[in-house]
Motif scaffolding. Structure first.
Motif, mmCIF file in Angstrom:
data_model
loop_
_atom_site.group_PDB
_atom_site.id
_atom_site.type_symbol
_atom_site.label_atom_id
_atom_site.label_comp_id
_atom_site.label_asym_id
_atom_site.label_seq_id
_atom_site.Cartn_x
_atom_site.Cartn_y
_atom_site.Cartn_z
ATOM 1 N N THR A 144 11.712 -9.202 -1.577
ATOM 2 C CA THR A 144 11.061 -8.622 -2.745
ATOM 3 C C THR A 144 10.443 -9.725 -3.588
ATOM 4 O O THR A 144 11.075 -10.740 -3.857
ATOM 5 C CB THR A 144 12.086 -7.862 -3.609
ATOM 6 N N ILE A 145 9.206 -9.489 -3.999
ATOM 7 C CA ILE A 145 8.560 -10.411 -4.925
ATOM 8 C C ILE A 145 8.762 -9.839 -6.316
ATOM 9 O O ILE A 145 8.332 -8.715 -6.612
ATOM 10 C CB ILE A 145 7.062 -10.569 -4.618
ATOM 11 N N GLU A 175 16.592 -5.363 -5.302
ATOM 12 C CA GLU A 175 16.751 -5.383 -3.845
ATOM 13 C C GLU A 175 17.816 -4.405 -3.369
ATOM 14 O O GLU A 175 17.697 -3.842 -2.280
ATOM 15 C CB GLU A 175 17.034 -6.799 -3.361
ATOM 16 N N ALA A 176 18.839 -4.170 -4.184
ATOM 17 C CA ALA A 176 19.861 -3.185 -3.812
ATOM 18 C C ALA A 176 19.238 -1.789 -3.697
ATOM 19 O O ALA A 176 19.564 -1.026 -2.780
ATOM 20 C CB ALA A 176 21.001 -3.185 -4.836
ATOM 21 N N VAL A 177 18.327 -1.464 -4.608
ATOM 22 C CA VAL A 177 17.635 -0.171 -4.554
ATOM 23 C C VAL A 177 16.763 -0.098 -3.308
ATOM 24 O O VAL A 177 16.802 0.884 -2.554
ATOM 25 C CB VAL A 177 16.758 0.058 -5.809
ATOM 26 N N THR A 211 11.321 -2.807 2.489
ATOM 27 C CA THR A 211 11.272 -4.267 2.464
ATOM 28 C C THR A 211 9.887 -4.702 1.989
ATOM 29 O O THR A 211 8.964 -3.897 1.917
ATOM 30 C CB THR A 211 11.518 -4.870 3.866
ATOM 31 N N LYS A 212 9.788 -5.968 1.691
ATOM 32 C CA LYS A 212 8.512 -6.592 1.325
ATOM 33 C C LYS A 212 7.762 -5.824 0.242
ATOM 34 O O LYS A 212 6.615 -5.450 0.405
ATOM 35 C CB LYS A 212 7.631 -6.785 2.563
ATOM 36 N N GLN A 213 8.418 -5.596 -0.867
ATOM 37 C CA GLN A 213 7.820 -4.917 -2.011
ATOM 38 C C GLN A 213 7.629 -5.915 -3.148
ATOM 39 O O GLN A 213 8.268 -6.962 -3.184
ATOM 40 C CB GLN A 213 8.712 -3.767 -2.486
ATOM 41 N N ASP A 234 -3.811 -0.835 1.061
ATOM 42 C CA ASP A 234 -2.383 -0.861 1.381
ATOM 43 C C ASP A 234 -1.746 -2.047 0.666
ATOM 44 O O ASP A 234 -1.909 -3.187 1.088
ATOM 45 C CB ASP A 234 -2.182 -0.968 2.895
ATOM 46 N N MET A 235 -1.080 -1.751 -0.445
ATOM 47 C CA MET A 235 -0.425 -2.803 -1.225
ATOM 48 C C MET A 235 1.044 -2.446 -1.417
ATOM 49 O O MET A 235 1.354 -1.306 -1.749
ATOM 50 C CB MET A 235 -1.076 -2.961 -2.598
ATOM 51 N N PRO A 236 1.926 -3.423 -1.259
ATOM 52 C CA PRO A 236 3.355 -3.159 -1.442
ATOM 53 C C PRO A 236 3.813 -3.296 -2.894
ATOM 54 O O PRO A 236 4.956 -3.598 -3.160
ATOM 55 C CB PRO A 236 4.002 -4.220 -0.555
ATOM 56 N N PHE A 237 2.900 -3.102 -3.850
ATOM 57 C CA PHE A 237 3.251 -3.242 -5.263
ATOM 58 C C PHE A 237 3.782 -1.912 -5.790
ATOM 59 O O PHE A 237 3.086 -0.900 -5.770
ATOM 60 C CB PHE A 237 2.036 -3.687 -6.081
ATOM 61 N N LEU A 238 5.040 -1.904 -6.242
ATOM 62 C CA LEU A 238 5.664 -0.681 -6.746
ATOM 63 C C LEU A 238 5.186 -0.325 -8.148
ATOM 64 O O LEU A 238 5.007 0.833 -8.477
ATOM 65 C CB LEU A 238 7.185 -0.826 -6.770
#
Length: 149
Positions: A3-4, A27-29, A36-38, A78-82
């Motif tokens: 996670t970033i 990261e636990a969530v 992964t990789k969010q 496609d971006m892994p940004f929450l």
């Protein structure tokens, strides 16, 4: 760590969790949800900024514990940004004291709660609230933290 975390400290209130603690809770969530990789931003603010944001985005003129701003990418991106979490240090501390909770346990709960909001969970309807609370309790339990409800 996959996670970033963009950890923004805009408060001089103390004590607050370290970046490593926030990273662990996020990261636990994500691990619980099989992600992964969010990327996520967590901004710790004072009551003044928390109140202004709550007023601007929810039309409520008081600071609240956590605000969640999910990121919605255009369909072709496609971006892994929450998204962003904004957590008000003074409100979290006041709630922990009023509810007789360990301060860092309440911080963990707020980070977990907000991250679940970024993932689309909500608690408006009773059934949704029950599902979200069950997930929160399971994650907190994995971290050795008692049921906050």
């Amino acid at each position: 760590m996959s996670t970033i975390l963009d950890y923004q400290l805009a408060s001089e209130f103390s004590p607050i969790p370290s970046e490593a603690e926030v990273q662990k809770w996020v990261e636990a969530v994500l691990q619980h949800q099989g992600l992964t990789k969010q990327e996520i931003t967590v901004r710790i603010v004072d009551a003044e900024e928390g109140q202004a944001l709550n007023h601007d985005y929810r039309q409520k003129d008081y600071p609240t514990n956590v605000l969640s701003f999910p990121f919605e990418a255009p369909p072709q991106v496609d971006m892994p940004f929450l998204g962003d979490l904004v957590i008000c240090a003074q409100v979290v501390a006041k709630e922990a004291q009023e509810q007789n909770k360990e301060l860092m346990h309440h911080w963990a709960h707020m980070v977990i709660h907000g991250t679940l909001h970024l993932l689309g969970f909500d608690h408006i309807e009773a059934e949704e609230a029950e599902e979200m609370e069950t997930i929160e309790v399971a994650i907190l339990n994995q971290l050795g933290i008692d049921d906050p409800y």
